[in-house]
Write a protein that holds these residues in place. Structure first.
Motif, PDB file in Angstrom:
ATOM      1  N   GLY A 314       5.497  49.005  87.947  1.00 50.90           N
ATOM      2  CA  GLY A 314       4.954  48.303  86.901  1.00 50.90           C
ATOM      3  C   GLY A 314       5.538  47.483  85.590  1.00 50.90           C
ATOM      4  O   GLY A 314       6.985  48.811  85.306  1.00 50.90           O
ATOM      5  N   ASN A 315       5.545  46.869  85.364  1.00 52.58           N
ATOM      6  CA  ASN A 315       6.544  46.819  83.804  1.00 52.58           C
ATOM      7  C   ASN A 315       5.762  46.312  82.764  1.00 52.58           C
ATOM      8  O   ASN A 315       4.572  44.989  82.775  1.00 52.58           O
ATOM      9  CB  ASN A 315       7.169  45.630  83.646  1.00 52.58           C
ATOM     10  CG  ASN A 315       8.594  45.738  84.804  1.00 52.58           C
ATOM     11  OD1 ASN A 315       8.940  47.188  84.326  1.00 52.58           O
ATOM     12  ND2 ASN A 315       9.355  44.875  85.664  1.00 52.58           N
ATOM     13  N   PHE A 316       6.113  46.756  81.907  1.00 45.80           N
ATOM     14  CA  PHE A 316       5.172  46.223  79.834  1.00 45.80           C
ATOM     15  C   PHE A 316       5.901  45.275  79.595  1.00 45.80           C
ATOM     16  O   PHE A 316       7.352  45.428  79.816  1.00 45.80           O
ATOM     17  CB  PHE A 316       4.856  47.922  78.999  1.00 45.80           C
ATOM     18  CG  PHE A 316       3.680  48.257  79.108  1.00 45.80           C
ATOM     19  CD1 PHE A 316       2.584  47.776  78.954  1.00 45.80           C
ATOM     20  CD2 PHE A 316       2.984  48.809  80.503  1.00 45.80           C
ATOM     21  CE1 PHE A 316       1.245  48.079  78.465  1.00 45.80           C
ATOM     22  CE2 PHE A 316       2.361  49.306  80.485  1.00 45.80           C
ATOM     23  CZ  PHE A 316       1.164  49.467  79.544  1.00 45.80           C
ATOM     24  N   SER A 317       5.525  44.338  79.238  1.00 41.09           N
ATOM     25  CA  SER A 317       6.114  43.301  78.626  1.00 41.09           C
ATOM     26  C   SER A 317       4.778  42.719  77.377  1.00 41.09           C
ATOM     27  O   SER A 317       3.512  42.590  77.700  1.00 41.09           O
ATOM     28  CB  SER A 317       6.343  42.681  79.811  1.00 41.09           C
ATOM     29  OG  SER A 317       5.658  41.526  80.214  1.00 41.09           O
ATOM     30  N   VAL A 318       5.419  41.567  76.893  1.00 41.68           N
ATOM     31  CA  VAL A 318       4.583  40.740  76.466  1.00 41.68           C
ATOM     32  C   VAL A 318       5.028  39.330  76.972  1.00 41.68           C
ATOM     33  O   VAL A 318       5.682  38.296  77.192  1.00 41.68           O
ATOM     34  CB  VAL A 318       5.094  40.144  74.602  1.00 41.68           C
ATOM     35  CG1 VAL A 318       4.189  39.395  73.912  1.00 41.68           C
ATOM     36  CG2 VAL A 318       5.064  41.507  73.481  1.00 41.68           C
ATOM     37  N   LEU A 319       3.208  39.402  77.755  1.00 45.72           N
ATOM     38  CA  LEU A 319       3.081  37.928  78.820  1.00 45.72           C
ATOM     39  C   LEU A 319       3.246  36.432  77.253  1.00 45.72           C
ATOM     40  O   LEU A 319       2.763  36.789  76.416  1.00 45.72           O
ATOM     41  CB  LEU A 319       2.082  37.798  79.022  1.00 45.72           C
ATOM     42  CG  LEU A 319       1.746  38.960  80.015  1.00 45.72           C
ATOM     43  CD1 LEU A 319       0.308  38.909  80.788  1.00 45.72           C
ATOM     44  CD2 LEU A 319       2.587  39.507  80.429  1.00 45.72           C
ATOM     45  N   ILE A 320       4.203  35.594  78.331  1.00 44.92           N
ATOM     46  CA  ILE A 320       4.278  34.558  77.504  1.00 44.92           C
ATOM     47  C   ILE A 320       3.380  33.575  78.239  1.00 44.92           C
ATOM     48  O   ILE A 320       3.824  33.010  79.048  1.00 44.92           O
ATOM     49  CB  ILE A 320       5.162  34.128  77.320  1.00 44.92           C
ATOM     50  CG1 ILE A 320       6.582  34.621  76.310  1.00 44.92           C
ATOM     51  CG2 ILE A 320       5.986  32.478  76.816  1.00 44.92           C
ATOM     52  CD1 ILE A 320       8.056  34.573  76.518  1.00 44.92           C
ATOM     53  N   ASN A 321       2.777  32.822  77.727  1.00 42.87           N
ATOM     54  CA  ASN A 321       2.086  32.049  77.971  1.00 42.87           C
ATOM     55  C   ASN A 321       2.955  30.569  77.933  1.00 42.87           C
ATOM     56  O   ASN A 321       2.291  29.929  77.031  1.00 42.87           O
ATOM     57  CB  ASN A 321       0.069  31.073  77.484  1.00 42.87           C
ATOM     58  CG  ASN A 321      -0.439  30.394  78.100  1.00 42.87           C
ATOM     59  OD1 ASN A 321      -0.608  29.796  79.401  1.00 42.87           O
ATOM     60  ND2 ASN A 321      -1.649  30.721  78.155  1.00 42.87           N
ATOM     61  N   HIS A 322       3.385  29.562  79.656  1.00 42.19           N
ATOM     62  CA  HIS A 322       4.240  28.775  79.347  1.00 42.19           C
ATOM     63  C   HIS A 322       3.084  27.724  79.063  1.00 42.19           C
ATOM     64  O   HIS A 322       3.880  26.033  79.150  1.00 42.19           O
ATOM     65  CB  HIS A 322       4.345  28.654  80.650  1.00 42.19           C
ATOM     66  CG  HIS A 322       5.675  30.209  80.673  1.00 42.19           C
ATOM     67  ND1 HIS A 322       7.214  29.541  81.355  1.00 42.19           N
ATOM     68  CD2 HIS A 322       5.785  31.019  80.405  1.00 42.19           C
ATOM     69  CE1 HIS A 322       8.341  30.337  80.690  1.00 42.19           C
ATOM     70  NE2 HIS A 322       7.285  31.924  80.405  1.00 42.19           N
ATOM     71  N   GLU A 323       1.723  27.608  79.071  1.00 42.79           N
ATOM     72  CA  GLU A 323       0.697  26.578  78.988  1.00 42.79           C
ATOM     73  C   GLU A 323       0.995  25.937  77.316  1.00 42.79           C
ATOM     74  O   GLU A 323       0.719  24.607  77.109  1.00 42.79           O
ATOM     75  CB  GLU A 323      -0.161  26.590  79.176  1.00 42.79           C
ATOM     76  CG  GLU A 323       0.035  26.461  81.219  1.00 42.79           C
ATOM     77  CD  GLU A 323      -1.685  26.261  81.933  1.00 42.79           C
ATOM     78  OE1 GLU A 323      -2.395  26.106  81.395  1.00 42.79           O
ATOM     79  OE2 GLU A 323      -1.675  26.209  82.881  1.00 42.79           O
ATOM     80  N   ASN A 324       1.573  27.026  76.562  1.00 44.77           N
ATOM     81  CA  ASN A 324       1.286  26.626  74.836  1.00 44.77           C
ATOM     82  C   ASN A 324       2.404  25.225  74.379  1.00 44.77           C
ATOM     83  O   ASN A 324       3.976  25.842  75.143  1.00 44.77           O
ATOM     84  CB  ASN A 324       1.474  28.076  74.193  1.00 44.77           C
ATOM     85  CG  ASN A 324       1.433  27.832  72.505  1.00 44.77           C
ATOM     86  OD1 ASN A 324       2.495  26.938  71.931  1.00 44.77           O
ATOM     87  ND2 ASN A 324       0.676  28.118  72.281  1.00 44.77           N
ATOM     88  N   GLU A 325       2.514  24.654  73.527  1.00 42.74           N
ATOM     89  CA  GLU A 325       3.237  23.457  74.117  1.00 42.74           C
ATOM     90  C   GLU A 325       4.628  24.250  73.315  1.00 42.74           C
ATOM     91  O   GLU A 325       5.861  23.678  73.892  1.00 42.74           O
ATOM     92  CB  GLU A 325       1.990  22.098  73.055  1.00 42.74           C
ATOM     93  CG  GLU A 325       3.565  21.224  72.699  1.00 42.74           C
ATOM     94  CD  GLU A 325       2.541  20.097  71.754  1.00 42.74           C
ATOM     95  OE1 GLU A 325       3.867  19.567  71.887  1.00 42.74           O
ATOM     96  OE2 GLU A 325       1.828  20.576  71.261  1.00 42.74           O
ATOM     97  N   LEU A 326       4.654  24.959  72.344  1.00 45.14           N
ATOM     98  CA  LEU A 326       5.443  25.595  71.652  1.00 45.14           C
ATOM     99  C   LEU A 326       6.521  26.842  72.512  1.00 45.14           C
ATOM    100  O   LEU A 326       7.853  25.953  72.326  1.00 45.14           O
ATOM    101  CB  LEU A 326       5.451  26.302  69.916  1.00 45.14           C
ATOM    102  CG  LEU A 326       4.709  24.804  68.868  1.00 45.14           C
ATOM    103  CD1 LEU A 326       4.639  25.828  68.279  1.00 45.14           C
ATOM    104  CD2 LEU A 326       6.336  24.472  68.276  1.00 45.14           C
TER     105      LEU A 326
END
Length: 579
Positions: A314-326
């Protein structure tokens, strides 16, 4: 039929454990067929003749464990950070909001994965074999297994379990039925038929807990909360005292030998600091893995204290929501990734008790399948990160926040409440992003709430861990295949919480799913990891490796009679009272 044998990554795991030994107060059979199939190392597994194992952050106030030197009366006391809501549903199929560590004790898969040895090990099945084309996988059922209610275990239970996954697609978290065409019981065998070669299937199945047909066939599985669980594990369900504890009773007919204590008492705590305090005060013999990392030096200074540290799945990470325009702009994701000082995060936040996470995702546990190029492609460099944004047309406003076309780089950032280490690490990351010129709006949520937010895509940035099956294909496919995600507002069918969609990644995964040549498969994995590194899909934190605190020789001992995680069923059956 070709018997399968997994190439153990033991040497690598041992090296990782030695590297981590500075954080540890200490460390802490089956016979097998020797024939091999010509298939990728990631899918080769031991084919046992016998399934029998050999026996042989708030700071917490320091005080000597009360139970040191005394017996527990045959009870193993395990502490866990668990909310009441996590006890409302005991279905092993639920994908969020459950007490998974308890379910792992009650229920078992056909084979388990030993993270310390890098090997598959028999459990509810004794062996398995493939046909020549790797499209038909046959397991032999372990004849010694019984359900907790005394009913004999059978291949029909496995077929029933797989049918539930087919009938309720949300339970099929790894979309196994996309590649399966049939699962049927045949006497003491259960046969999985695939629509194409699927060499990763045995390892995927380590994540599928088998349920009893005689109970589940009479229930609406999708809505069944399983109030009184009946499994095959070493301890059976007894009772739950709301907000206080779960009591389990040793299962004397356990297929791998009866536990050496009469009971397991899982003491429930409502925060990580309280769990740690209970550990330091000797209220419990171990935890499920929870410890305030800042308390590790204090804990390991105590008599009998040990830390079981190993590389994890398992990995801890900061998930990035790629549906956010920026956030859909790769320049923004790249700059944020470059602005995070991962070595400092690991040393300050986790006291060097974990391993780094590669931007290519695969942990070192996967050995030669890990792309060194991807692993070494990311380095902390704030000035270079700011230049990436400026080259992409972003300019700093008077408030120090970059913006473009009137849109500021401002994002919500969800992380766990009741978890001081997580909150401290979130604070570190948020400050680094602010130094970059990105505004962060922090939001706290419970662990179940974080999982729900991740599944439904209702976040910008979200800090959490993702666990995956013990196979490189499974780890990559589950988390980055477009079929494993969904539009924001809908729950993902898999673990692609990033909402990452890439035709190139999907194509590589499609090739890898049916590839049986090891060198070709390795090249495909390298390409996938290098693509993830180029796309900056997430912000790496660390591998959520095992770091389990326990007392060995105080009230109980025997934890390391089998080389596996101390909280594994293989070890739990060996724990016994001192004296």
């Amino acid at each position: 039929m070709k018997k399968r044998k997994l190439s153990a990554l033991l040497a690598l795991v041992l090296a990782l454990l030695l590297a981590l030994s500075g954080c540890s107060g200490g460390t802490g059979g089956s016979s097998s067929a020797s024939s091999k199939a010509d298939a990728p190392e990631s899918s080769k597994a031991e084919a046992p003749v016998s399934s029998k194992a050999e026996e042989p952050a708030s700071s917490a106030e320091e005080s000597e464990p009360e139970a040191q030197g005394t017996a527990t009366g045959g009870t193993l006391r395990m502490g866990a950070y668990v909310l009441d809501t996590q006890m409302s549903n005991k279905s092993p199929f639920a994908t969020s909001g459950t007490f998974t560590d308890m379910l792992d004790i009650l229920y078992e898969p056909l084979f388990t994965f030993n993270e310390k040895k890098g090997e598959l090990e028999p459990a509810l099945a004794t062996e398995y074999s493939w046909n020549d084309g790797f499209t038909e996988l046959t397991f032999t059922i372990n004849p010694d297994v019984k359900w907790h209610d005394g009913t004999a275990f059978s291949a029909e239970d496995v077929a029933c379990t797989m049918q539930i996954l087919k009938d309720v697609p949300t339970f099929d978290q790894y979309a196994l039925w996309d590649k399966l065409s049939d699962v049927k019981a045949d006497g003491d065998k259960v046969v999985f038929t695939c629509s194409q070669p699927f060499t990763a299937l045995p390892r995927y199945l380590t994540k599928v807990k088998i349920v009893p047909k005689h109970i589940w066939e009479n229930e609406d599985a999708e809505n069944f909360i399983n109030e009184t669980p009946v499994g095959t594990g070493p301890f059976a369900w007894d009772k739950y005292t709301v907000g206080t504890s779960v009591e389990l009773t040793a299962f004397k007919d356990y297929w791998n030998g009866a536990p050496k204590v009469d009971k397991m008492l899982i003491v429930l705590y409502n925060t990580s600091p309280n769990t740690t305090l209970g550990l330091l005060n000797g209220e419990i013999d171990c935890t499920t893995g929870t410890i305030a990392m800042s308390s590790i030096p204090e804990f390991t200074s105590k008599e009998f204290a040990q830390m079981d540290i190993y590389a994890g799945l398992g990995n801890f990470s900061v998930l990035i929501n790629h549906e956010n325009e920026l956030l859909s702009d790769v320049a923004v994701r790249k700059a944020m990734a470059m602005a995070i000082n991962q070595p400092e995060l690991i040393s300050r936040g986790e006291y060097n008790g974990v391993l780094p996470t590669s931007i290519g995702w695969l942990p070192d546990l996967f050995g030669d399948y890990v792309s060194e190029e991807a692993k070494n492609s990311l380095a902390f460099d704030l000035e270079a990160a700011q230049k990436v944004l400026e080259d992409a047309g972003y300019t700093k406003g008077d408030d120090g926040i970059y913006q473009k076309d009137g849109k500021r780089l401002s994002f919500t950032y969800h992380n766990a409440s009741g978890a001081p280490a997580q909150q401290m690490e979130a604070g570190m990351i948020q400050q680094w992003l602010l130094n970059l010129g990105v505004e962060i709006i922090p939001k706290l949520a419970t662990w179940p709430e974080l999982t729900s937010l991740a599944q439904t895509g209702k976040f910008d940035l979200l800090q959490m861990g993702i666990n995956f099956p013990p196979d490189p294909y499974a780890a990559l496919n589950s988390c980055f295949n477009s079929s494993m995600t969904a539009p924001a507002g809908e729950s993902t069918p898999g673990l692609n919480y990033f909402r990452y969609r890439s035709d190139e990644m999907d194509g590589l995964l499609e090739q890898a799913s049916a590839e049986t040549d090891e060198e070709k498969l390795k090249d495909l994995y390298y390409q996938m990891q290098d693509l993830l590194a180029k796309d900056y899909v997430f912000l790496p934190m660390y591998n959520s490796s095992g770091h389990i605190p326990y007392y060995d020789g105080a009230a109980v001992t025997g934890w390391t009679d089998y080389e596996a995680s101390v909280k594994s069923n293989r070890n739990l059956i060996n724990v016994r009272p001192v004296g």
